[in-house]
Design a protein around this motif. Sequence first.
Motif, PDB file in Angstrom:
ATOM      1  N   GLY A 254       0.789  -1.228   0.000  1.00 34.32           N
ATOM      2  CA  GLY A 254       0.000   0.000   0.000  1.00 34.32           C
ATOM      3  C   GLY A 254       0.817   1.272   0.000  1.00 34.32           C
ATOM      4  O   GLY A 254       0.353   2.313  -0.466  1.00 34.32           O
ATOM      5  N   PHE A 255       2.051   1.206   0.521  1.00 26.27           N
ATOM      6  CA  PHE A 255       2.872   2.408   0.665  1.00 26.27           C
ATOM      7  C   PHE A 255       4.262   2.205   0.070  1.00 26.27           C
ATOM      8  O   PHE A 255       5.226   2.858   0.469  1.00 26.27           O
ATOM      9  N   GLY A 256       4.374   1.271  -0.884  1.00 28.63           N
ATOM     10  CA  GLY A 256       5.669   0.851  -1.402  1.00 28.63           C
ATOM     11  C   GLY A 256       6.488   1.951  -2.036  1.00 28.63           C
ATOM     12  O   GLY A 256       7.720   1.836  -2.121  1.00 28.63           O
ATOM     13  N   GLU A 257       5.875   3.017  -2.512  1.00 25.61           N
ATOM     14  CA  GLU A 257       6.617   4.095  -3.156  1.00 25.61           C
ATOM     15  C   GLU A 257       7.047   5.178  -2.181  1.00 25.61           C
ATOM     16  O   GLU A 257       7.623   6.194  -2.601  1.00 25.61           O
ATOM     17  N   THR A 258       6.809   4.977  -0.895  1.00 26.15           N
ATOM     18  CA  THR A 258       7.192   5.966   0.117  1.00 26.15           C
ATOM     19  C   THR A 258       8.439   5.506   0.866  1.00 26.15           C
ATOM     20  O   THR A 258       8.745   4.313   0.937  1.00 26.15           O
ATOM     21  N   SER A 259       9.131   6.467   1.474  1.00 21.24           N
ATOM     22  CA  SER A 259      10.278   6.110   2.315  1.00 21.24           C
ATOM     23  C   SER A 259       9.824   5.384   3.573  1.00 21.24           C
ATOM     24  O   SER A 259      10.593   4.628   4.173  1.00 21.24           O
ATOM     25  N   PHE A 260       8.569   5.609   3.969  1.00 19.43           N
ATOM     26  CA  PHE A 260       8.022   4.921   5.141  1.00 19.43           C
ATOM     27  C   PHE A 260       8.108   3.405   4.974  1.00 19.43           C
ATOM     28  O   PHE A 260       8.583   2.686   5.857  1.00 19.43           O
ATOM     29  N   ALA A 261       7.674   2.903   3.834  1.00 23.33           N
ATOM     30  CA  ALA A 261       7.699   1.453   3.602  1.00 23.33           C
ATOM     31  C   ALA A 261       9.123   0.929   3.612  1.00 23.33           C
ATOM     32  O   ALA A 261       9.408  -0.158   4.166  1.00 23.33           O
ATOM     33  N   LEU A 262      10.046   1.660   3.011  1.00 24.27           N
ATOM     34  CA  LEU A 262      11.441   1.240   2.986  1.00 24.27           C
ATOM     35  C   LEU A 262      12.028   1.201   4.390  1.00 24.27           C
ATOM     36  O   LEU A 262      12.695   0.230   4.784  1.00 24.27           O
ATOM     37  N   ARG A 263      11.769   2.241   5.181  1.00 22.68           N
ATOM     38  CA  ARG A 263      12.299   2.290   6.547  1.00 22.68           C
ATOM     39  C   ARG A 263      11.657   1.239   7.440  1.00 22.68           C
ATOM     40  O   ARG A 263      12.293   0.706   8.355  1.00 22.68           O
ATOM     41  N   PHE A 264      10.396   0.924   7.167  1.00 26.01           N
ATOM     42  CA  PHE A 264       9.687  -0.050   7.993  1.00 26.01           C
ATOM     43  C   PHE A 264      10.251  -1.457   7.820  1.00 26.01           C
ATOM     44  O   PHE A 264      10.129  -2.295   8.720  1.00 26.01           O
ATOM     45  N   GLN A 265      10.883  -1.738   6.685  1.00 25.65           N
ATOM     46  CA  GLN A 265      11.458  -3.070   6.463  1.00 25.65           C
ATOM     47  C   GLN A 265      12.481  -3.431   7.539  1.00 25.65           C
ATOM     48  O   GLN A 265      12.655  -4.614   7.861  1.00 25.65           O
ATOM     49  N   GLU A 266      13.151  -2.418   8.079  1.00 23.98           N
ATOM     50  CA  GLU A 266      14.200  -2.663   9.079  1.00 23.98           C
ATOM     51  C   GLU A 266      13.658  -2.736  10.506  1.00 23.98           C
ATOM     52  O   GLU A 266      14.396  -3.058  11.433  1.00 23.98           O
ATOM     53  N   ALA A 267      12.385  -2.431  10.676  1.00 21.15           N
ATOM     54  CA  ALA A 267      11.815  -2.389  12.026  1.00 21.15           C
ATOM     55  C   ALA A 267      11.444  -3.785  12.508  1.00 21.15           C
ATOM     56  O   ALA A 267      11.016  -4.641  11.720  1.00 21.15           O
ATOM     57  N   GLU A 268      11.576  -3.997  13.798  1.00 20.06           N
ATOM     58  CA  GLU A 268      11.274  -5.294  14.421  1.00 20.06           C
ATOM     59  C   GLU A 268      10.116  -5.134  15.404  1.00 20.06           C
ATOM     60  O   GLU A 268      10.109  -4.207  16.224  1.00 20.06           O
ATOM     61  N   ALA A 269       9.139  -6.007  15.298  1.00 24.84           N
ATOM     62  CA  ALA A 269       7.993  -5.935  16.207  1.00 24.84           C
ATOM     63  C   ALA A 269       8.433  -6.139  17.651  1.00 24.84           C
ATOM     64  O   ALA A 269       9.249  -7.009  17.952  1.00 24.84           O
ATOM     65  N   ALA A 270       7.895  -5.314  18.547  1.00 22.68           N
ATOM     66  CA  ALA A 270       8.237  -5.383  19.969  1.00 22.68           C
ATOM     67  C   ALA A 270       7.020  -5.818  20.778  1.00 22.68           C
ATOM     68  O   ALA A 270       6.768  -5.313  21.862  1.00 22.68           O
ATOM     69  N   GLY A 271       6.263  -6.766  20.243  1.00 20.83           N
ATOM     70  CA  GLY A 271       5.058  -7.243  20.911  1.00 20.83           C
ATOM     71  C   GLY A 271       4.012  -7.589  19.872  1.00 20.83           C
ATOM     72  O   GLY A 271       4.207  -7.373  18.671  1.00 20.83           O
ATOM     73  N   PRO A 272       2.888  -8.115  20.306  1.00 14.17           N
ATOM     74  CA  PRO A 272       1.829  -8.497  19.364  1.00 14.17           C
ATOM     75  C   PRO A 272       1.157  -7.296  18.722  1.00 14.17           C
ATOM     76  O   PRO A 272       1.073  -6.225  19.317  1.00 14.17           O
ATOM     77  N   ILE A 273       0.688  -7.495  17.496  1.00 19.17           N
ATOM     78  CA  ILE A 273      -0.096  -6.480  16.804  1.00 19.17           C
ATOM     79  C   ILE A 273      -1.559  -6.746  17.091  1.00 19.17           C
ATOM     80  O   ILE A 273      -2.040  -7.873  16.955  1.00 19.17           O
ATOM     81  N   ARG A 274      -2.260  -5.709  17.515  1.00 14.56           N
ATOM     82  CA  ARG A 274      -3.661  -5.863  17.919  1.00 14.56           C
ATOM     83  C   ARG A 274      -4.540  -4.912  17.118  1.00 14.56           C
ATOM     84  O   ARG A 274      -4.067  -3.895  16.622  1.00 14.56           O
ATOM     85  N   GLY A 275      -5.819  -5.258  17.013  1.00 12.24           N
ATOM     86  CA  GLY A 275      -6.661  -4.409  16.194  1.00 12.24           C
ATOM     87  C   GLY A 275      -8.140  -4.506  16.466  1.00 12.24           C
ATOM     88  O   GLY A 275      -8.603  -5.318  17.284  1.00 12.24           O
ATOM     89  N   LEU A 276      -8.874  -3.655  15.765  1.00 19.06           N
ATOM     90  CA  LEU A 276     -10.326  -3.606  15.819  1.00 19.06           C
ATOM     91  C   LEU A 276     -10.864  -3.847  14.417  1.00 19.06           C
ATOM     92  O   LEU A 276     -10.490  -3.135  13.479  1.00 19.06           O
ATOM     93  N   LEU A 277     -11.719  -4.820  14.271  1.00 14.87           N
ATOM     94  CA  LEU A 277     -12.378  -5.063  12.991  1.00 14.87           C
ATOM     95  C   LEU A 277     -13.711  -4.328  12.985  1.00 14.87           C
ATOM     96  O   LEU A 277     -14.780  -4.912  13.146  1.00 14.87           O
ATOM     97  N   GLY A 278     -13.613  -3.012  12.840  1.00 18.50           N
ATOM     98  CA  GLY A 278     -14.810  -2.192  12.807  1.00 18.50           C
ATOM     99  C   GLY A 278     -15.138  -1.565  14.146  1.00 18.50           C
ATOM    100  O   GLY A 278     -14.869  -2.135  15.200  1.00 18.50           O
TER     101      GLY A 278
END
Length: 408
Positions: A254-278
């Motif tokens: 979704g954001f592959g043409e931004t520097s955000f996506a490139l920088r995010f490749q190097e990031a490591e999750a520091a816990g579970p990802i949580r969310g709301l489905l609506g």
Amino acid sequence: MRTDYDVIIVGARIAGATLAYELGQAGYKVLLVDKGRFPSDVLSTHNLFNNSLAMLREMGVLDKLLATGTPTYKQAYVQLEDAVIKGIFPEVNGESECLCIRRTYLDRILFEHACSLEGVHALQQFRVTGLLREGEVVTGVEGIEYGGEAVRYTAKLVVGADGRRSTIRSLAGSKCLASIPTDFASYVGYFKGFCQENEPCTEFYKLGEHIAIVFPTSDQLHVVGLMFPLANADLASRMKANAETVFREVIQSGFGETSFALRFQEAEAAGPIRGLLGYDNDWHEVMGKGWALIGDALSFKDPAVGQGMHDAMYSARLLKEVLASHGLENFQWEKMAAQYESELTDKCQPLFQVACEMTRNVPYTPEQNMVNRLIAAHPRATSAFLGMYNHANGPGELGRLIGEMLSQ
């Protein structure tokens, strides 16, 4: 039966703890209860713009929050399709810095700050099971204390500060005045090793049908939020099965043409990802006979507008002012409710309406893209755009400024 409280507050996180502190400072006898125990985390992007830091400083708690080492920031990078809006949030009440502090720190520090006052008594791991009434008037709560004892507490006012699924709101019968369902699923995670390009800032991206948000937060981490359409049932299903892998896939696609996506490749999750489905963007009746609501219990809105923390504190402080102006002896519930509703509407409804628009998965029109590019190109418009979010100005001021520019 245990009695003699002026106010019982159900929910002891940012809204409830702020109200307990404000009322304790004003000399009220307060019972503050929460079903959880601190410190504990909660799903939240937990950002505080500089107008909120001004309130925290007035409460005498800001230095304790900053002592956690959480970085502050004052800049924003916002990409809305091909429009890139970069600027500094306008100063509010002498404050220029913003803060995105983890809830494990924020809620515990605010809770302890409130409980340090002589008039505030707190109970953790207390589950409310019902409201007490005398006729039509709420007069207290009943519930289960830690250890299993069933107890009742009475008060002149019961306040629901217990979040978007508020028990108090349901038990009191507060009417839902507005409810706009979101078109998005919303997921949040903490990441280490994410590098921002310059000094700390908030990053916001809306490209196509995807939204991403980044804030620098506590413990040398960044909190990253991702929103995608609920209509994509396959993606929602895969996210539930393997959240981190799919989270990363969506950011890259979704954001592959931004520097955000490139920088995010190097990031490591520091816990579970949580969310709301609506979720719903909602606004409820604010007060009735013997009860009132603050924070998300009163109104929950799309987290992309970043108003939940501000509105929690603002509604708490406003309710204290309403009580101070009317007193807790000769109740005039209708006048109190009218004042509370009116002032909340003036302050918080404009950005609630922005949230209701933002929560819809609708592509920008050519006209809106033109306006976004205009905002990006003119420093005054950029400042007014960012000033909406920290209440330095309202959406109406931005609209008037854009109108003036278009007419020139």
